[in-house]
Design an enzyme around this catalytic site. Structure first.
Site, short mmCIF file in Angstrom:
data_model
loop_
_atom_site.label_atom_id
_atom_site.label_comp_id
_atom_site.label_asym_id
_atom_site.label_seq_id
_atom_site.Cartn_x
_atom_site.Cartn_y
_atom_site.Cartn_z
CG HIS A 81 2.27 -22.30 -55.91
ND1 HIS A 81 1.22 -21.93 -56.95
CD2 HIS A 81 1.88 -23.32 -55.42
CE1 HIS A 81 0.53 -23.13 -57.15
NE2 HIS A 81 0.99 -23.86 -56.35
CG ASP A 160 1.05 -25.82 -66.90
OD1 ASP A 160 1.40 -27.03 -66.41
OD2 ASP A 160 -0.14 -24.90 -66.49
NE ARG A 167 0.33 -33.49 -64.16
CZ ARG A 167 0.58 -32.60 -63.38
NH1 ARG A 167 0.66 -31.17 -63.89
NH2 ARG A 167 0.73 -32.53 -62.09
N1 URA Z 1 -0.87 -26.45 -59.52
C1 URA Z 1 -0.53 -26.56 -60.90
O1 URA Z 1 -0.36 -25.46 -61.18
N2 URA Z 1 -0.15 -27.56 -61.58
C2 URA Z 1 -0.19 -28.51 -60.93
O2 URA Z 1 0.18 -29.72 -61.32
C3 URA Z 1 -0.62 -28.84 -59.43
C4 URA Z 1 -1.06 -27.69 -58.99
#
Ligand code: URA
Length: 438
Positions: A81, A160, A167
């Site tokens: 990542h 998420d 967020r």
């Molecule tokens: N990438 C993600 O997947 N989530 C985050 O909160 C920030 C970067």
């Protein structure tokens, strides 16, 4: 669980226990906890933080909100990542390279937002490429090629997806535990047992200072380990753009050259970027296969030099519906407007401000100002120079390209010129790797 009490507890700076975190995320996913309540908890986490144990619990709860892939026996499963940067096309090299070294790499990649580009957007410039595979399609591509690169499917980590949208509009993106749980939950759900993180640091990165980058890297590595995954993070320099191309389709072209053993000259020109790609792939291979780092580096260098990584990339693109011949034709025929900038003085290129370069690229149409914006796949910047190069007055520095915003060329050309510092000091080529966090 009393929802308000959990929010109060975190607001007061106390640790939440595992059951509280699990029940909160479960309730939020099912719609039993209001968006306002989740936002309040996110803000409390932003302000008061979370321990490694709490972050690992949050990661686990988000991972369990959807489907978790289990690849069974066979190749070790790993992923990388990157926290994102300017000209960062390295995923197009690292993931195929790691797969060509015998790893399974079912990579969930992101789209660009703001000044940083997204791997999925770059891949989607290839005609036919499907970067939104469903779960069954993703599995079939990985079974066939051991590599897939696609965006998060609806079934993976729905918590998420929902939380990130909140967020984004509540000023709670910049929180190390929330970022950690968001990144890790998706990687764990895709089945990665080994994770390597490229935490970018500098002007064009989300983390501007070494301290911020170190904090995120430490959190990613510690939380992965707490969840029994092997991991390592490299903190890498993002003050200057990576490579000579910034945009989308032009970055795919550059990545193809970096993968192609016949493009030796280009590979020497982009030595730092190639070295970083090899190092990140080698870290994945070493951890996932239990090899020494030296042996993994040797393997990765050989696979790249033999063209095995390019072959893997080509196989994956075809398996996801992409046509690289059509990509080349499309690029040749693209109707674009260009604007070239030249050096106003002689000297050495001392720095190229990647944050400004990102803004120029955005201004030309290569990025998204808000989620859902359509990008101009041909827009971007093709640099002639890198930091350390000597230039004379009048020498070409870069070309700005757009197919949708010709009126933006001149103002952005002026900004790009300002982003390239030319002076008397020659910066020697150095490794992009600033620090390793294990
Ligand atoms: N990438 C993600 O997947 N989530 C985050 O909160 C920030 C970067």
């Amino acid at each position: 669980m009393i929802i308000k009490e959990v929010i109060d507890k975190k607001r007061e700076g106390h640790s939440l226990d595992s059951a509280e975190i699990r029940d909160f995320i479960k309730g939020f996913t099912k719609g039993e906890i209001l968006d306002a309540q989740m936002s309040a908890l996110a803000m409390a986490i932003c302000c008061k933080g979370m321990s490694t144990r709490e972050t690992a619990d949050l990661t686990d709860s988000m991972m369990r909100s959807g489907v978790m892939l289990d690849w069974g026996e066979g190749l070790p499963t790993a992923d990388k990542h990157s926290t994102g940067g300017i000209g960062d096309k390295l995923s197009l090299i690292i993931q195929p390279l790691a797969a060509s070294c015998g790893l399974r790499v079912p990579s969930l990649t992101g789209r660009g937002l703001g000044i940083t580009g997204g791997t999925a957007d770059k891949l989607e410039t290839i005609p036919g490429y499907n970067a939104s595979l469903n779960l069954e399609e993703m599995k079939a591509v990985v079974e066939k090629t051991s590599l897939a690169m696609t965006v998060q499917t609806a079934e993976i980590c729905p918590a998420d997806k929902k939380l990130y949208a909140l967020r984004d509009v509540t000023g709670t993106v910049a929180s190390v535990p929330l970022i950690t749980a968001s990144i890790l939950s998706k990687k764990f759900a895709e089945g990665a047992e080994t994770l390597v993180f490229d935490v970018k640091c500098g002007k064009g990165a989300f983390m501007k200072t070494r301290e911020e980058a170190r904090e995120l890297a430490r959190s990613l590595v510690d939380s992965s380990k707490a969840s029994k995954r092997k991991s390592v993070a490299l903190i890498t320099d993002m003050d200057n753009p990576l490579g000579l191309k910034v945009g989308n389709a032009n970055e795919v072209e550059e990545a193809l050259e970096m993968l192609d053993p016949n493009c030796r000259e280009k590979q020497l020109r982009l030595k730092e970027e190639i070295d970083l790609s090899v190092e990140l792939a080698s870290r994945m291979v070493a951890l996932a296969k239990g090899l020494s780092l030296e042996a993994a580096r040797e393997l990765a260098r050989t696979k790249l030099a033999e063209g095995a990584a390019l072959e893997k990339f080509t196989q994956m693109v075809a398996a996801q519906g992409g046509d690289l011949e059509a990509f080349k034709t499309m690029r040749e025929k693209a109707k674009v407007r260009r604007f070239r900038i030249s050096a106003m003085r002689s000297g050495f290129v001392e720095a190229i401000d990647s944050a400004r370069v990102g803004l120029v690229s955005l201004g030309l149409g290569a990025g998204r100002e808000k989620s859902g914006d359509v990008i101009d796949i041909h827009a971007g910047i093709d640099f002639e120079v890198k930091v350390g190069d000597r230039v004379s007055v009048g020498a070409p520095l870069a070309t700005l390209v757009t197919s949708t915003r010709p009126e933006a060329l001149e103002a952005n050309a002026a900004m790009l010129l300002k982003s390239i510092a030319i002076g008397h000091n020659r910066k020697e080529s150095t490794s992009l790797i600033l620090e390793t966090i294990e």
